[in-house]
Scaffold this motif. Structure first.
Motif, PDB file in Angstrom:
ATOM      1  N   PRO A 106      40.799 -28.575  54.698  1.00  0.00           N
ATOM      2  CA  PRO A 106      40.488 -30.004  54.890  1.00  0.00           C
ATOM      3  C   PRO A 106      41.686 -30.855  55.277  1.00  0.00           C
ATOM      4  O   PRO A 106      41.509 -31.978  55.768  1.00  0.00           O
ATOM      5  N   CYS A 107      42.905 -30.344  55.071  1.00  0.00           N
ATOM      6  CA  CYS A 107      44.107 -31.122  55.367  1.00  0.00           C
ATOM      7  C   CYS A 107      44.782 -30.720  56.665  1.00  0.00           C
ATOM      8  O   CYS A 107      45.785 -31.331  57.055  1.00  0.00           O
ATOM      9  N   MET A 108      44.280 -29.700  57.344  1.00  0.00           N
ATOM     10  CA  MET A 108      45.009 -29.136  58.466  1.00  0.00           C
ATOM     11  C   MET A 108      45.115 -30.073  59.661  1.00  0.00           C
ATOM     12  O   MET A 108      46.053 -29.965  60.453  1.00  0.00           O
ATOM     13  N   ASP A 109      44.157 -30.996  59.829  1.00  0.00           N
ATOM     14  CA  ASP A 109      44.211 -31.878  60.995  1.00  0.00           C
ATOM     15  C   ASP A 109      45.152 -33.055  60.796  1.00  0.00           C
ATOM     16  O   ASP A 109      45.398 -33.824  61.727  1.00  0.00           O
ATOM     17  N   GLY A 110      45.685 -33.210  59.580  1.00  0.00           N
ATOM     18  CA  GLY A 110      46.613 -34.301  59.319  1.00  0.00           C
ATOM     19  C   GLY A 110      45.954 -35.649  59.144  1.00  0.00           C
ATOM     20  O   GLY A 110      46.639 -36.661  58.928  1.00  0.00           O
ATOM     21  N   ASN A 111      44.653 -35.707  59.204  1.00  0.00           N
ATOM     22  CA  ASN A 111      43.933 -36.976  59.051  1.00  0.00           C
ATOM     23  C   ASN A 111      43.637 -37.200  57.575  1.00  0.00           C
ATOM     24  O   ASN A 111      42.516 -37.012  57.103  1.00  0.00           O
ATOM     25  N   TRP A 112      44.655 -37.603  56.837  1.00  0.00           N
ATOM     26  CA  TRP A 112      44.551 -37.707  55.388  1.00  0.00           C
ATOM     27  C   TRP A 112      44.071 -39.104  54.999  1.00  0.00           C
ATOM     28  O   TRP A 112      44.842 -39.959  54.561  1.00  0.00           O
ATOM     29  N   GLN A 113      42.781 -39.317  55.161  1.00  0.00           N
ATOM     30  CA  GLN A 113      42.172 -40.594  54.803  1.00  0.00           C
ATOM     31  C   GLN A 113      41.523 -40.493  53.433  1.00  0.00           C
ATOM     32  O   GLN A 113      41.058 -39.427  53.023  1.00  0.00           O
ATOM     33  N   LYS A 114      41.517 -41.603  52.720  1.00  0.00           N
ATOM     34  CA  LYS A 114      40.865 -41.704  51.404  1.00  0.00           C
ATOM     35  C   LYS A 114      41.394 -40.653  50.428  1.00  0.00           C
ATOM     36  O   LYS A 114      40.639 -40.088  49.633  1.00  0.00           O
ATOM     37  N   ASN A 115      42.692 -40.381  50.529  1.00  0.00           N
ATOM     38  CA  ASN A 115      43.357 -39.448  49.604  1.00  0.00           C
ATOM     39  C   ASN A 115      42.738 -38.057  49.609  1.00  0.00           C
ATOM     40  O   ASN A 115      42.739 -37.353  48.590  1.00  0.00           O
ATOM     41  N   VAL A 116      42.252 -37.614  50.777  1.00  0.00           N
ATOM     42  CA  VAL A 116      41.619 -36.299  50.847  1.00  0.00           C
ATOM     43  C   VAL A 116      42.591 -35.203  50.440  1.00  0.00           C
ATOM     44  O   VAL A 116      42.197 -34.166  49.871  1.00  0.00           O
ATOM     45  N   GLN A 117      43.893 -35.404  50.701  1.00  0.00           N
ATOM     46  CA  GLN A 117      44.883 -34.375  50.382  1.00  0.00           C
ATOM     47  C   GLN A 117      45.018 -34.151  48.882  1.00  0.00           C
ATOM     48  O   GLN A 117      45.462 -33.084  48.443  1.00  0.00           O
ATOM     49  N   TYR A 118      44.625 -35.156  48.091  1.00  0.00           N
ATOM     50  CA  TYR A 118      44.686 -35.029  46.632  1.00  0.00           C
ATOM     51  C   TYR A 118      43.327 -34.701  46.031  1.00  0.00           C
ATOM     52  O   TYR A 118      43.228 -33.895  45.098  1.00  0.00           O
ATOM     53  N   THR A 119      42.273 -35.298  46.551  1.00  0.00           N
ATOM     54  CA  THR A 119      40.942 -35.028  45.998  1.00  0.00           C
ATOM     55  C   THR A 119      40.474 -33.608  46.304  1.00  0.00           C
ATOM     56  O   THR A 119      39.682 -33.038  45.556  1.00  0.00           O
ATOM     57  N   ARG A 120      40.969 -33.027  47.406  1.00  0.00           N
ATOM     58  CA  ARG A 120      40.602 -31.652  47.763  1.00  0.00           C
ATOM     59  C   ARG A 120      41.693 -30.652  47.386  1.00  0.00           C
ATOM     60  O   ARG A 120      41.580 -29.470  47.724  1.00  0.00           O
ATOM     61  N   TYR A 121      42.747 -31.113  46.745  1.00  0.00           N
ATOM     62  CA  TYR A 121      43.864 -30.244  46.345  1.00  0.00           C
ATOM     63  C   TYR A 121      44.478 -29.514  47.539  1.00  0.00           C
ATOM     64  O   TYR A 121      44.961 -28.386  47.400  1.00  0.00           O
ATOM     65  N   CYS A 122      44.490 -30.158  48.694  1.00  0.00           N
ATOM     66  CA  CYS A 122      44.952 -29.453  49.889  1.00  0.00           C
ATOM     67  C   CYS A 122      46.256 -30.008  50.427  1.00  0.00           C
ATOM     68  O   CYS A 122      46.657 -29.689  51.560  1.00  0.00           O
ATOM     69  N   TYR A 123      46.947 -30.830  49.651  1.00  0.00           N
ATOM     70  CA  TYR A 123      48.224 -31.368  50.111  1.00  0.00           C
ATOM     71  C   TYR A 123      49.213 -30.231  50.375  1.00  0.00           C
ATOM     72  O   TYR A 123      49.271 -29.242  49.637  1.00  0.00           O
ATOM     73  N   THR A 124      50.016 -30.390  51.423  1.00  0.00           N
ATOM     74  CA  THR A 124      51.074 -29.430  51.716  1.00  0.00           C
ATOM     75  C   THR A 124      52.247 -30.147  52.361  1.00  0.00           C
ATOM     76  O   THR A 124      52.067 -30.916  53.322  1.00  0.00           O
ATOM     77  N   ASP A 125      53.442 -29.897  51.833  1.00  0.00           N
ATOM     78  CA  ASP A 125      54.664 -30.441  52.436  1.00  0.00           C
ATOM     79  C   ASP A 125      54.856 -29.923  53.851  1.00  0.00           C
ATOM     80  O   ASP A 125      55.486 -30.593  54.683  1.00  0.00           O
ATOM     81  N   VAL A 126      54.359 -28.736  54.116  1.00  0.00           N
ATOM     82  CA  VAL A 126      54.570 -28.111  55.424  1.00  0.00           C
ATOM     83  C   VAL A 126      54.069 -29.024  56.534  1.00  0.00           C
ATOM     84  O   VAL A 126      54.779 -29.281  57.527  1.00  0.00           O
ATOM     85  N   LEU A 127      52.862 -29.537  56.379  1.00  0.00           N
ATOM     86  CA  LEU A 127      52.295 -30.415  57.394  1.00  0.00           C
ATOM     87  C   LEU A 127      52.929 -31.802  57.347  1.00  0.00           C
ATOM     88  O   LEU A 127      53.262 -32.382  58.380  1.00  0.00           O
ATOM     89  N   ALA A 128      53.128 -32.318  56.135  1.00  0.00           N
ATOM     90  CA  ALA A 128      53.691 -33.662  56.010  1.00  0.00           C
ATOM     91  C   ALA A 128      55.087 -33.744  56.614  1.00  0.00           C
ATOM     92  O   ALA A 128      55.428 -34.725  57.306  1.00  0.00           O
ATOM     93  N   LEU A 129      55.913 -32.721  56.379  1.00  0.00           N
ATOM     94  CA  LEU A 129      57.300 -32.767  56.837  1.00  0.00           C
ATOM     95  C   LEU A 129      57.446 -32.412  58.309  1.00  0.00           C
ATOM     96  O   LEU A 129      58.507 -32.664  58.902  1.00  0.00           O
ATOM     97  N   TYR A 130      56.416 -31.860  58.924  1.00  0.00           N
ATOM     98  CA  TYR A 130      56.457 -31.666  60.371  1.00  0.00           C
ATOM     99  C   TYR A 130      56.652 -33.011  61.066  1.00  0.00           C
ATOM    100  O   TYR A 130      57.376 -33.112  62.077  1.00  0.00           O
ATOM    101  N   TYR A 131      56.030 -34.031  60.498  1.00  0.00           N
ATOM    102  CA  TYR A 131      56.171 -35.381  61.047  1.00  0.00           C
ATOM    103  C   TYR A 131      57.355 -36.118  60.414  1.00  0.00           C
ATOM    104  O   TYR A 131      58.124 -36.784  61.102  1.00  0.00           O
ATOM    105  N   ALA A 132      57.516 -35.995  59.097  1.00  0.00           N
ATOM    106  CA  ALA A 132      58.571 -36.740  58.410  1.00  0.00           C
ATOM    107  C   ALA A 132      59.963 -36.317  58.864  1.00  0.00           C
ATOM    108  O   ALA A 132      60.887 -37.145  58.898  1.00  0.00           O
ATOM    109  N   GLU A 133      60.147 -35.045  59.210  1.00  0.00           N
ATOM    110  CA  GLU A 133      61.456 -34.556  59.655  1.00  0.00           C
ATOM    111  C   GLU A 133      61.640 -34.660  61.167  1.00  0.00           C
ATOM    112  O   GLU A 133      62.652 -34.218  61.704  1.00  0.00           O
ATOM    113  N   GLY A 134      60.649 -35.237  61.858  1.00  0.00           N
ATOM    114  CA  GLY A 134      60.780 -35.484  63.289  1.00  0.00           C
ATOM    115  C   GLY A 134      60.631 -34.267  64.167  1.00  0.00           C
ATOM    116  O   GLY A 134      60.927 -34.335  65.371  1.00  0.00           O
TER     117      GLY A 134
END
Length: 505
Positions: free
Chosen positions: A70-98
């Motif tokens: 559920p988190c693979m598309d990066g469209n983390w609306q309505k806290n889906v990354q937490y409600t579905r337990y699918c958060y991952t630094d791997v995807l988040a840091l792809y953008y955060a680290e440029g």
């Protein structure tokens, strides 16, 4: 002298050799009878115990990928990354680290991780970015996550393979790792399996009596996450007990040189970027879920209404440099206790037992305890104390903490989900269960007759590698200074050769 494992084909333990599993097996007819033919012992049978465990690992990792979908598309609306337990630094840091913009780690952006992890991020992320420029219809973040998930899963499977290689007489122990809900939920939250896989292979090379090559992989692992450096301390304890320091020194030097070589390019040409990891860790305040966090919460309860309204934990939270020294001192104090335990125990501890104690001590004492750090302990507890009951209790506490942690993250956005006290209770349960595992492993070091692994290997340590053999005479003198008798190895040597008693006096 310590017993050595037989070179003959060993007797493989059954899944029901563990008391907890034996009890559960009563629901399906009980454990295998003493005169029954083992299902995996028939000639030509493909599905033997190691292959079953590897298949289970692959299945759980596949389910982990589905769980993160559920988190693979990066469209983390309505806290889906937490409600579905699918958060991952791997995807988040792809953008955060440029990396999505083509920035080279450390060159164009100061990455917050040690260099091998940064190299790994760039090696997978930059090709995805370049490919995405020519194919704007693809979701770069999803491709980057999937590439990382595949490689990290291969490291996880390799780790299980190494556990199986280290436990040829006890292959079902690795099922504790393969079936763990910890693996399911946290395998790809971060890049920790990179360091775990490298450190595990280093341990395998150590058991093959290749201390220099073991040090090379310890150094690579430490350049990905610093915790593999802690392996050297347990090796030193075993080296002291045997009086053979040369393998330790060889491994230590190889670790240091490897770590320095892979760090040098970034250290020399992009020094400020290289410092980012160390600066971040020195500046970080008390993190959620740690021992210090629980203490600060209790401070707030006990100090409410008093003059100053501030207890010691809150004061440390406001003075981070002092907090750093106190947490390091706390860790050093526990390590001193581990050292004494390792030197005073009746038998030389098994290497994995001391490794688990040191890593657990670091997590208990640290001001930072990210949710994926649980993966550091998982392979170590399988090697140190492969008993399902306590591990299941710990796993439940870890899953409960993860649920509470995600609820807290939702609450940090302004929508309260659980009371703060509930999160503190979940954090305390995690601390207590890790402390319980620490105590149980320490107990089996002090009472080696309770150690199932040692009994399966005729009293030997299957991870001792170049340190297998008799203990140094000074150990007996040291134990006697504390009112303890000679170790079983020394007592056996004295019985066989009474003149050796003179060496111990």
């Amino acid at each position: 002298m310590s017993a050595k494992p037989s070179t003959d084909q060993p007797d493989v333990s059954e899944p029901t050799s563990d008391g907890f599993v034996r009890g559960l097996s009563q629901f399906i007819g009980g454990p295998l009878g003493s005169h029954a033919v083992r299902p995996d012992s028939r000639p030509g049978r493909f599905w033997n115990a190691p292959r079953i465990v590897l298949a289970l690992t692959c299945l759980v990792l596949a389910l982990s990928w589905v769980q993160k979908s559920p988190c693979m598309d990066g469209n983390w609306q309505k806290n889906v990354q937490y409600t579905r337990y699918c958060y991952t630094d791997v995807l988040a840091l792809y953008y955060a680290e440029g990396i999505n913009e083509g920035k080279v780690p450390y060159v164009d952006h100061p990455v917050e991780y040690p260099v091998v992890t940064g190299y790994f991020m760039g090696a997978l992320g930059l090709p995805v970015h370049w490919y995405g420029q020519d194919h704007p219809d693809i979701n770069q973040g999803s491709w980057f996550y999937n590439a990382n998930a595949l490689v990290l899963s291969l490291f996880a499977v390799a780790t299980v393979g190494i556990i199986l290689a280290l436990r040829r007489r006890r292959p079902w122990d690795a099922a504790i790792f393969a079936l763990s809900p910890i693996l399911l939920l946290t395998a790809t939250i971060n890049w920790d399996f990179l360091a775990i896989g490298l450190a595990a292979y280093g341990l395998f090379l150590w058991t093959k009596r290749k201390p220099v090559w073991a040090g090379v992989f310890f150094g690579l692992g430490a350049a990905a996450k610093l915790w593999p450096l802690f392996i050297l301390g347990p090796i030193l304890i075993l080296a002291l007990r045997t009086g053979r320091l040369r393998p330790f020194i060889s491994s230590f030097l190889a670790t240091a040189v490897t770590w320095a070589v892979v760090n040098f390019p970034v250290f020399y040409w992009y020094h400020e970027s290289w410092l980012r990891f160390f600066q971040l860790n020195s500046e970080r305040p008390i993190d959620w879920g740690t021992f210090w966090y629980v203490g600060r919460y209790l401070d707030g309860k006990w100090a409410a209404g008093t003059e100053g309204d501030q207890g010691p934990f809150q004061w440390l939270s406001n003075h981070v440099p002092t907090l750093n020294y106190v947490s390091y001192g706390f860790f050093a104090l526990i390590c001193l206790g581990i050292l004494l335990l390792g030197l005073l125990a009746p038998r030389r501890p098994r290497l994995s037992q001391v490794m688990f104690l040191v890593v657990a001590a670091f997590l208990i004492s640290s001001k930072v305890w990210s949710q994926q750090y649980v993966l550091w302990l998982l392979p170590l507890i399988v090697l140190a104390r492969p008993k399902w009951g306590a591990v299941i209790a710990w796993s439940i506490a870890e899953v409960g903490y993860l649920a509470a942690f995600y609820a807290e993250l939702i609450g940090a956005g302004g929508k309260s989900v659980i009371p703060e006290g509930t999160f503190v209770l979940a954090s305390t349960a995690r601390l207590v269960t890790v402390g319980l595992l620490f105590a149980l492993v320490a107990r089996e070091i002090w009472r080696p007759e309770l150690d199932d692994v040692r009994q399966s290997y005729d009293g030997a340590d299957p991870e001792a590698g170049p340190l297998d053999g008799p203990e140094a005479p000074w150990v007996t003198r040291f134990r006697r200074a504390f009112g303890l008798g000679p170790s079983p190895e020394a007592a056996e040597e004295i019985r066989a050769n009474p003149r050796s008693l003179i060496k111990t006096l």
